[in-house]
Design a protein around this motif. Structure first.
Motif, PDB file in Angstrom:
ATOM      1  N   LYS A 102       0.845  -1.205   0.000  1.00  0.00           N
ATOM      2  CA  LYS A 102       0.000   0.000   0.000  1.00  0.00           C
ATOM      3  C   LYS A 102       0.877   1.252   0.000  1.00  0.00           C
ATOM      4  O   LYS A 102       0.618   2.201  -0.749  1.00  0.00           O
ATOM      5  CB  LYS A 102      -0.917  -0.015   1.228  1.00  0.00           C
ATOM      6  CG  LYS A 102      -1.915   1.098   1.285  1.00  0.00           C
ATOM      7  CD  LYS A 102      -2.805   0.938   2.510  1.00  0.00           C
ATOM      8  CE  LYS A 102      -3.743   2.087   2.681  1.00  0.00           C
ATOM      9  NZ  LYS A 102      -4.556   1.962   3.896  1.00  0.00           N
ATOM     10  N   GLU A 105       2.396   1.672  -3.420  1.00  0.00           N
ATOM     11  CA  GLU A 105       1.397   2.188  -4.359  1.00  0.00           C
ATOM     12  C   GLU A 105       1.132   3.671  -4.117  1.00  0.00           C
ATOM     13  O   GLU A 105       1.018   4.448  -5.069  1.00  0.00           O
ATOM     14  CB  GLU A 105       0.082   1.392  -4.256  1.00  0.00           C
ATOM     15  CG  GLU A 105       0.175  -0.010  -4.803  1.00  0.00           C
ATOM     16  CD  GLU A 105       0.541  -0.044  -6.277  1.00  0.00           C
ATOM     17  OE1 GLU A 105      -0.007   0.755  -7.065  1.00  0.00           O
ATOM     18  OE2 GLU A 105       1.409  -0.858  -6.642  1.00  0.00           O
ATOM     19  N   GLU A 106       1.026   4.070  -2.849  1.00  0.00           N
ATOM     20  CA  GLU A 106       0.802   5.481  -2.532  1.00  0.00           C
ATOM     21  C   GLU A 106       1.987   6.332  -2.994  1.00  0.00           C
ATOM     22  O   GLU A 106       1.799   7.429  -3.510  1.00  0.00           O
ATOM     23  CB  GLU A 106       0.560   5.666  -1.036  1.00  0.00           C
ATOM     24  CG  GLU A 106      -0.788   5.158  -0.584  1.00  0.00           C
ATOM     25  CD  GLU A 106      -0.979   5.181   0.925  1.00  0.00           C
ATOM     26  OE1 GLU A 106      -0.045   5.564   1.662  1.00  0.00           O
ATOM     27  OE2 GLU A 106      -2.089   4.822   1.364  1.00  0.00           O
ATOM     28  N   LYS A 108       3.981   5.611  -5.495  1.00  0.00           N
ATOM     29  CA  LYS A 108       3.886   5.674  -6.960  1.00  0.00           C
ATOM     30  C   LYS A 108       2.849   6.718  -7.374  1.00  0.00           C
ATOM     31  O   LYS A 108       3.078   7.500  -8.306  1.00  0.00           O
ATOM     32  CB  LYS A 108       3.498   4.317  -7.541  1.00  0.00           C
ATOM     33  CG  LYS A 108       4.635   3.320  -7.585  1.00  0.00           C
ATOM     34  CD  LYS A 108       4.161   2.015  -8.195  1.00  0.00           C
ATOM     35  CE  LYS A 108       5.231   0.952  -8.153  1.00  0.00           C
ATOM     36  NZ  LYS A 108       4.752  -0.336  -8.668  1.00  0.00           N
ATOM     37  N   LYS A 109       1.704   6.724  -6.687  1.00  0.00           N
ATOM     38  CA  LYS A 109       0.655   7.693  -7.008  1.00  0.00           C
ATOM     39  C   LYS A 109       1.140   9.114  -6.768  1.00  0.00           C
ATOM     40  O   LYS A 109       0.867  10.009  -7.580  1.00  0.00           O
ATOM     41  CB  LYS A 109      -0.612   7.421  -6.187  1.00  0.00           C
ATOM     42  CG  LYS A 109      -1.396   6.220  -6.648  1.00  0.00           C
ATOM     43  CD  LYS A 109      -2.618   5.998  -5.800  1.00  0.00           C
ATOM     44  CE  LYS A 109      -3.353   4.734  -6.206  1.00  0.00           C
ATOM     45  NZ  LYS A 109      -4.505   4.457  -5.340  1.00  0.00           N
ATOM     46  N   ARG A 110       1.862   9.332  -5.653  1.00  0.00           N
ATOM     47  CA  ARG A 110       2.408  10.669  -5.377  1.00  0.00           C
ATOM     48  C   ARG A 110       3.398  11.077  -6.463  1.00  0.00           C
ATOM     49  O   ARG A 110       3.371  12.212  -6.941  1.00  0.00           O
ATOM     50  CB  ARG A 110       3.090  10.708  -4.008  1.00  0.00           C
ATOM     51  CG  ARG A 110       2.143  10.809  -2.835  1.00  0.00           C
ATOM     52  CD  ARG A 110       2.865  11.148  -1.541  1.00  0.00           C
ATOM     53  NE  ARG A 110       3.961  10.264  -1.214  1.00  0.00           N
ATOM     54  CZ  ARG A 110       3.874   9.120  -0.549  1.00  0.00           C
ATOM     55  NH1 ARG A 110       2.690   8.708  -0.125  1.00  0.00           N
ATOM     56  NH2 ARG A 110       4.944   8.394  -0.296  1.00  0.00           N
ATOM     57  N   GLU A 112       3.505   9.980  -9.549  1.00  0.00           N
ATOM     58  CA  GLU A 112       2.757  10.230 -10.782  1.00  0.00           C
ATOM     59  C   GLU A 112       2.080  11.598 -10.727  1.00  0.00           C
ATOM     60  O   GLU A 112       2.049  12.322 -11.716  1.00  0.00           O
ATOM     61  CB  GLU A 112       1.724   9.124 -11.010  1.00  0.00           C
ATOM     62  CG  GLU A 112       2.338   7.804 -11.437  1.00  0.00           C
ATOM     63  CD  GLU A 112       1.329   6.673 -11.477  1.00  0.00           C
ATOM     64  OE1 GLU A 112       0.104   6.919 -11.329  1.00  0.00           O
ATOM     65  OE2 GLU A 112       1.760   5.515 -11.649  1.00  0.00           O
ATOM     66  N   LYS A 113       1.556  11.939  -9.548  1.00  0.00           N
ATOM     67  CA  LYS A 113       0.902  13.237  -9.378  1.00  0.00           C
ATOM     68  C   LYS A 113       1.929  14.359  -9.539  1.00  0.00           C
ATOM     69  O   LYS A 113       1.655  15.369 -10.198  1.00  0.00           O
ATOM     70  CB  LYS A 113       0.228  13.317  -8.010  1.00  0.00           C
ATOM     71  CG  LYS A 113      -0.685  14.487  -7.846  1.00  0.00           C
ATOM     72  CD  LYS A 113      -1.463  14.396  -6.558  1.00  0.00           C
ATOM     73  CE  LYS A 113      -2.474  15.519  -6.465  1.00  0.00           C
ATOM     74  NZ  LYS A 113      -3.306  15.419  -5.278  1.00  0.00           N
ATOM     75  N   GLU A 116       2.700  14.714 -13.141  1.00  0.00           N
ATOM     76  CA  GLU A 116       1.573  15.365 -13.828  1.00  0.00           C
ATOM     77  C   GLU A 116       1.598  16.868 -13.563  1.00  0.00           C
ATOM     78  O   GLU A 116       1.406  17.671 -14.480  1.00  0.00           O
ATOM     79  CB  GLU A 116       0.242  14.757 -13.365  1.00  0.00           C
ATOM     80  CG  GLU A 116      -0.977  15.421 -13.959  1.00  0.00           C
ATOM     81  CD  GLU A 116      -1.072  15.330 -15.474  1.00  0.00           C
ATOM     82  OE1 GLU A 116      -1.788  16.166 -16.054  1.00  0.00           O
ATOM     83  OE2 GLU A 116      -0.439  14.457 -16.085  1.00  0.00           O
TER      84      GLU A 116
END
Length: 171
Positions: A102, A105-106, A108-110, A112-113, A116
């Protein structure tokens, strides 16, 4: 190919469904204590238990807290009230692995954000730069148009002066 795919799919779906079910691990209490209604707030006891009484561990929630089925009740206790066995340790390690995944994944999301946002900033800077270039181009174009009009006006004035001079000489 297809006949090999279906058994694999069946195996995977059964594995996932088994992993998603609650555990049923026989355990015993290590000391007298209370079973609590909420895992977040150990202030609402729903039952008292005695040392060596049996219970069923159904899940590990983290923070040294286990979900317990005791008699007909479901509640929560800290690990200090249980004799921790190998199966319970497996629950602990599974939970830690899930938490690790988890967190990954968090992260990775950060990331990616962030990428972006950086992409949006670059695009916005490019638009600003293009707008600046367009503004400069418009100013230059307007200046050239003004110069062309001035030259045309000067040419007309020159032509009129020449015409007036010619007319004046004829008279």
């Amino acid at each position: 190919m297809v006949k090999h795919f279906y058994p694999l799919l069946l195996f995977l779906s059964l594995t996932v469904s088994l992993l998603a079910q609650e555990a049923n691990i026989a355990a015993r209490f290590s000391q007298n204590g209370c079973l609590y209604r909420n895992a977040d707030d150990f202030s609402d006891p729903i039952a008292q238990f005695k040392e060596n009484e049996r219970c069923i561990v159904t899940d590990y929630l983290g923070n040294y807290t286990y979900k317990i089925r005791y008699k007909d009740l479901i509640g929560f206790v800290k690990d200090q009230y249980l004799f921790v066995n190998e199966q319970m340790m497996d629950l602990y390690f599974d939970h830690e692995e899930k938490q690790k995944q988890k967190a990954i994944e968090e992260k990775k999301k950060r990331q990616e954000k962030i990428k972006e946002i950086q992409r949006q900033v670059i695009e916005k800077e490019a638009l600003i730069e293009q707008g600046r270039k367009d503004s400069i181009a418009k100013i230059i174009e307007e200046k050239n148009r003004t110069l062309a009009l001035k030259r045309k006006k000067d040419s007309i004035v020159q032509a009129l002066r020449e015409q007036n001079r010619v007319l004046a000489e004829k008279q």
